[in-house]
Write a protein that holds these residues in place. Structure first.
Motif, PDB file in Angstrom:
ATOM      1  N   PRO A 717       0.789  -1.427   0.259  1.00 34.32           N
ATOM      2  CA  PRO A 717      -0.125   0.009   0.033  1.00 34.32           C
ATOM      3  C   PRO A 717       0.818   1.135   0.104  1.00 34.32           C
ATOM      4  CG  PRO A 717      -0.435  -1.473   1.899  1.00 34.32           C
ATOM      5  CD  PRO A 717       0.636  -1.991   1.395  1.00 34.32           C
ATOM      6  N   VAL A 718       0.495   2.141  -0.963  1.00 35.71           N
ATOM      7  CA  VAL A 718       0.995   3.495  -0.870  1.00 35.71           C
ATOM      8  C   VAL A 718       0.124   4.602  -0.892  1.00 35.71           C
ATOM      9  CG1 VAL A 718       1.411   3.420  -3.179  1.00 35.71           C
ATOM     10  CG2 VAL A 718       2.828   4.936  -2.021  1.00 35.71           C
ATOM     11  N   LEU A 824      -4.321   0.901   3.600  1.00 33.08           N
ATOM     12  CA  LEU A 824      -4.290   2.282   2.905  1.00 33.08           C
ATOM     13  C   LEU A 824      -4.971   3.324   3.326  1.00 33.08           C
ATOM     14  CD1 LEU A 824      -2.982   3.729   0.463  1.00 33.08           C
ATOM     15  CD2 LEU A 824      -4.824   2.776  -1.063  1.00 33.08           C
ATOM     16  N   ASP A 825      -6.171   2.985   3.685  1.00 35.02           N
ATOM     17  CA  ASP A 825      -6.945   4.468   4.613  1.00 35.02           C
ATOM     18  C   ASP A 825      -6.311   4.721   5.927  1.00 35.02           C
ATOM     19  OD1 ASP A 825      -9.437   5.638   4.352  1.00 35.02           O
ATOM     20  OD2 ASP A 825     -10.133   4.775   5.777  1.00 35.02           O
ATOM     21  N   GLY A 826      -5.785   3.715   6.323  1.00 37.73           N
ATOM     22  CA  GLY A 826      -4.952   4.021   7.695  1.00 37.73           C
ATOM     23  C   GLY A 826      -3.876   5.038   7.418  1.00 37.73           C
ATOM     24  N   LEU A 827      -2.992   4.595   6.327  1.00 37.74           N
ATOM     25  CA  LEU A 827      -1.836   5.333   6.068  1.00 37.74           C
ATOM     26  C   LEU A 827      -2.274   6.850   5.625  1.00 37.74           C
ATOM     27  CD1 LEU A 827       0.037   2.757   3.855  1.00 37.74           C
ATOM     28  CD2 LEU A 827       0.455   3.410   6.021  1.00 37.74           C
ATOM     29  N   ILE A 828      -3.523   6.847   4.875  1.00 41.30           N
ATOM     30  CA  ILE A 828      -3.918   8.292   4.540  1.00 41.30           C
ATOM     31  C   ILE A 828      -4.182   8.948   5.995  1.00 41.30           C
ATOM     32  CG2 ILE A 828      -5.818   9.602   3.444  1.00 41.30           C
ATOM     33  CD1 ILE A 828      -5.688   7.236   1.229  1.00 41.30           C
ATOM     34  N   LEU A 832      -2.465  12.639   7.144  1.00 42.02           N
ATOM     35  CA  LEU A 832      -3.125  13.959   7.250  1.00 42.02           C
ATOM     36  C   LEU A 832      -2.901  14.317   8.598  1.00 42.02           C
ATOM     37  CD1 LEU A 832      -6.640  12.852   5.562  1.00 42.02           C
ATOM     38  CD2 LEU A 832      -4.952  14.632   4.826  1.00 42.02           C
ATOM     39  N   GLU A 833      -2.749  13.409   9.682  1.00 45.00           N
ATOM     40  CA  GLU A 833      -2.521  13.905  11.168  1.00 45.00           C
ATOM     41  C   GLU A 833      -1.153  14.544  11.280  1.00 45.00           C
ATOM     42  OE1 GLU A 833      -3.420  10.538  13.588  1.00 45.00           O
ATOM     43  OE2 GLU A 833      -5.649  10.815  13.270  1.00 45.00           O
ATOM     44  N   LYS A 834       0.063  13.533  10.640  1.00 43.21           N
ATOM     45  CA  LYS A 834       1.622  13.873  10.763  1.00 43.21           C
ATOM     46  C   LYS A 834       1.655  15.331   9.945  1.00 43.21           C
ATOM     47  CE  LYS A 834       5.612  12.689  11.907  1.00 43.21           C
ATOM     48  NZ  LYS A 834       6.138  12.513  13.597  1.00 43.21           N
ATOM     49  N   ARG A 835       1.225  15.491   9.155  1.00 46.66           N
ATOM     50  CA  ARG A 835       1.556  16.799   8.364  1.00 46.66           C
ATOM     51  C   ARG A 835       1.220  18.119   9.146  1.00 46.66           C
ATOM     52  NH1 ARG A 835      -2.297  18.081   3.107  1.00 46.66           N
ATOM     53  NH2 ARG A 835      -4.368  18.132   4.358  1.00 46.66           N
TER      54      ARG A 835
END
Length: 871
Positions: A717-718, A824-828, A832-835
């Protein structure tokens, strides 16, 4: 236990039911009474009890009990009604008056002279009692409170409320100072605490009142603060030994750099060397003394046996001789301890020496760490100035003695220093100690010594080709606010050229982070150990050279076209400064084909080209893109990109992209290629206003999982975040189709595409008339260019089980399809939180920084290498 309400504040009934109530409260007038009621929920619902009146532990899912004392008792300083200037507007859900046994509130915490010389603190004292209030805070509010305190030490204590129930709660202790305790608190500070004691009706109100009425002269107190602080500053700068640790004093007195040859110095007492720890040798900066390491020895010796090289002031050797002498010392140490290799830690000029040693004597060096290495000295704007000073013989000795202090603005972080003076005296005095060490430079680096060592930096032979030959794992610390050298920009060059290198970006510390930052801030031991672990893992799974034997599925790379496409991508990277996280999760081996599954972003002109370019640049690997047939039409490119010479269609074709069909995916995976697929396809590219940004608009088909299963492929997943925020949709496909004029024209064109069969589903022709909303691009207005973030998840192996029955295979792949989508949804979500914590997310600030510094703006991630950022 049944829930009940209770009253807190200035109400007489709160002070107890027995005789002898607080006399101060009895003297209050009725008009001063204040009721503040709070519901008390049942114990069984919100708390866990040990039984009876024993200790009660809060269910942490509800919040955190915090014991407040000092100024946090006052509603002017704590709570929703707190002052906007200097107050903490933190909402609490509940409050109770309590007593803390075996602790006394004292005033020995250093304040901010000359305004506050001492603040409240807790001191353990058997038999003593401290009165206060416990607030029930949310975890988020408690985190904000902790962050607002200066150097808090969180402790757990037991308190007893008016009902006789004990509870375990959290509170803070702080560093103490005898001088602060001797000076005592200001009258203003005491009035704030007294205000809080009156507000809650605490039993120590009279004690505070007596302390408040104690005679004290404001003028005398102010002058004491000014004198005490200014004396410390003056002695710290002009009597340096006062600010140094005992070990540093001993080194200064012995002055090992005055005579003798280049040699090792053990930084800790004792003769033995632990066999459980790696050996570490510090390579000093231009001073050659080894003083820079001493502040961090206590931290480093947790993981290393620490030594330092000393280079005497009368040594005039060139680089070859210096390397030879240091290598001789290293060999002697290794032989005496029975080791094969050790770790080098070099700062500034020592960083150059460390890289030269790892290049010329790789068999001796296990790992090399460089901090703001002076490999960029020739590109420094102040190099010419310092060389002129070294060559000059007309500078009066008195002026030369002041040169280190004149150089302070380029050696230490002045903004941080000024902020510390106002907010953290402890940190300010630490930085004064750094100033003290810098003050020794004029005595150590006489003009002839300075001239020789600057000439060494000028002659250092570490060009691009030399750096490429360094095979030793290398960690590069770079400070973003280094004014003396362009360290951040240089670190980008080093991490790009040195094969097995990792970079750590420091946001503070200027050119001398080992002097400016405290050990707990720099965390050298922890960071070096982590870097060694990361790079050891990379060494076990090295990146591959291009594999000429791999079937490229009738595609040949045109190097000229690739170079031209990379120039286009450089323009995109300058605008969007992309960040790649988690590349360590991507296998380097070509033993199995890789299927990268990602979320498509609006217009799809940033995600795929940036990913493909990154893989080619960092791993020299083709990431074969799969694109909707509409992409092959140049008219689909965004005008903004076309105007800047960026042709996404040309980029995709240059790097071997193919139309997305099941047959093409199967052929590529069978050839053990790395394939990039966006299951959401055109639907995610052509989002509408009702679609959420970065929402996965996938069809319920697990066909790509079955293709990976049948070709023994791995699914990775990316996630991509950033492009959807670059545009504001003003007219989407739903609105276009609803338009009387545009709707019919669009349907006519869509039908022509359907007739030509230019797009296909996983099976058979696609009815584009019914799916028109999935291929009509919206009209939008460009917004400020956002930073683009990618994150790679861990590989998902669909081949862990084999099935003979087709139905079982389909069921297995359908389950994995849901796993891939969820991952993939978890990575997104994570991106969003990290940025939000990225200091250079703001486009104007990021672009301005990169234009001025010539380096990529730092991110929320401190760690990176040529491929990825590490969280």
């Amino acid at each position: 236990m049944v829930g009940y309400g209770f009253v807190v504040g200035h109400h007489q009934s709160l002070l107890g039911q027995k005789e002898g109530k607080d006399s101060a409260c009895q003297r209050r007038s009725a008009s001063s009474f204040r009721e503040w009621k709070t519901p008390r929920a049942s114990l069984e619902e919100n708390e866990t009890s040990t039984g009876g009146n024993g200790t009660v532990k809060l269910n942490l899912s509800r919040g955190v009990w915090y014991f407040a004392y000092g100024s946090n008792l006052s509603p002017r300083k704590f709570g929703e009604e707190a002052s906007a200037l200097g107050g903490r507007r933190i909402k609490y859900m509940e409050a109770r008056r309590v007593r803390l046994r075996d602790y006394r509130m004292v005033f020995d915490c250093p304040g901010i002279p000359p305004f506050e010389s001492a603040m409240a603190n807790l001191r353990e004292e058997p038999g003593a009692t401290s009165h206060g209030v416990i607030y029930l805070l949310s975890k988020e509010s408690f985190g904000k409170l902790r962050a607002s305190e200066a150097f808090p030490v969180e402790i757990t204590v037991k308190v007893t409320d008016d009902d006789g129930i004990q509870r375990e709660v959290q509170t803070f202790k702080f560093p103490s100072s005898r001088e602060s305790e001797k000076a005592g608190p200001s009258e203003r500070y005491l009035r704030i605490i007294h205000n809080g004691a009156r507000y809650w009706g605490l039993e120590n109100e009279d004690e505070l009142l007596r302390l408040l009425r104690k005679p004290r002269s404001s003028v005398t107190k102010f002058m004491y603060d000014v004198t005490n602080f200014s004396t410390g500053v003056t002695q710290g700068i002009f009597s340096p030994q006062r600010m140094l640790r005992r070990e540093e004093e001993l080194v200064l007195k012995s002055e090992p750099w005055r005579e003798g040859g280049i040699r090792l110095m053990k930084t800790t007492s004792g003769e033995g060397v632990s066999s459980d720890k790696d050996l570490l040798i510090y390579l000093p900066g231009i001073d050659g003394t080894g003083l820079g390491i001493l502040t961090h020895v206590e931290d480093l010796k947790k993981a290393f046996e620490v030594f330092s090289i000393v280079i005497p002031v009368d040594d005039r050797s060139g680089w070859d001789v210096v390397c030879e002498k240091v290598a001789r010392e290293i060999k002697g140490l290794l032989e005496s301890t029975g080791r094969d290799q050790l770790v080098l830690l070099g700062e500034s000029m020592g960083g150059v020496l460390g890289l030269l040693l790892s290049k010329n004597y790789p068999e001796l060096v296990k790992h090399v760490v460089v901090i703001n290495p002076a490999t960029s000295y020739k590109n420094s704007g102040v190099a010419t100035l310092y060389e002129a000073i070294g060559k000059s013989s007309s500078i009066p000795p008195q002026v030369y003695q002041l040169l280190p202090y004149i150089s302070l603005p380029v050696l230490i972080d002045n903004v941080q220093f000024a902020r510390s003076l106002l907010t953290s005296p402890e940190r300010a005095f630490h930085m004064l100690g750094s100033v003290s060490k810098i003050g020794q430079l004029s005595d150590i680096l006489k003009p002839p010594v300075l001239k020789h060592r600057l000439s060494l930096l000028r002659k250092a032979s570490l060009g691009d080709e030399e750096l490429k030959t360094i095979k030793t794992p290398t960690t590069i610390f770079a400070t973003q606010n280094d004014i003396l050298l362009p360290s951040l920009k240089e670190s980008g060059r080093l991490v790009r050229l040195i094969p097995n290198s990792t970079r750590i970006t420091l946001r503070e510390g200027a050119h001398t982070p080992m002097l400016a930052l405290k050990p707990e801030e720099l965390q050298l031991a922890n960071r070096i150990q982590r870097a060694m672990k990361v790079q050891a893992g990379k060494a076990e799974n090295p990146s591959l050279e291009p594999d000429e034997t791999v079937d490229n599925v009738e595609f040949e790379i045109n190097s000229d076209a690739v170079n031209e496409a990379q120039k286009m991508m450089d323009k995109i990277k300058q605008i969007h400064s992309p960040i790649f996280v988690g590349m360590e999760n991507v296998p380097s081996s070509h033993e199995r084909p890789l299927l990268f599954v990602g979320n498509h972003t609006l217009y799809g002109v940033l995600d795929a080209p940036l990913l493909i370019s990154h893989f080619h640049e960092t791993r020299r690997t083709l990431l074969r893109g799969l694109a909707h047939p509409g992409v092959w039409n140049a008219s689909t490119n965004i005008k903004f990109l076309r105007d800047n010479g960026v042709d996404s269609e040309k980029i995709l074709k240059t790097f071997g992209a193919m139309p997305v069909t099941p047959r093409n995916i199967y052929k590529l995976l069978r050839a053990r290629q790395s394939v990039l697929l966006f299951p959401g396809g055109a639907k995610e590219v052509c989002k509408t206003k009702k679609d959420r940004k970065y929402e996965l608009l996938w069809e319920e088909s697990s066909e790509f999982v079955r293709l990976a299963y049948r070709t023994n492929g791995l699914i990775i997943p990316v996630a991509c975040v950033g492009p959807d925020d670059c545009y504001e949709i003003i007219f989407d496909s739903d609105e276009m189709l609803a338009s009387p004029i545009l709707g019919s024209e669009i349907r006519s064109r869509v039908k022509k595409l359907a007739d030509k069969e230019r797009a296909r589903k996983w099976r058979g022709s696609r009815d584009l008339q019914k799916d028109a909303r999935g291929i009509i691009q919206p009209l939008s207005l460009p917004k400020a260019p956002q930073r683009v973030y990618f994150q790679f998840g861990k590989p998902i192996d669909p081949c862990q089980a084999k099935f003979e029955d087709i139905a079982e295979e389909r069921e297995h792949c359908a389950g994995l399809y849901a796993v891939v989508k969820r991952e993939l949804d978890g990575l997104i979500t994570w991106l969003l939180e990290k940025r939000e914590s990225d200091p250079f997310r703001d486009p104007a600030l990021r672009i301005a920084f990169e234009k001025v510094s010539g380096a990529k703006a730092p991110t929320a991630w401190d760690w990176c290498d040529r491929e990825t950022y590490y969280d």
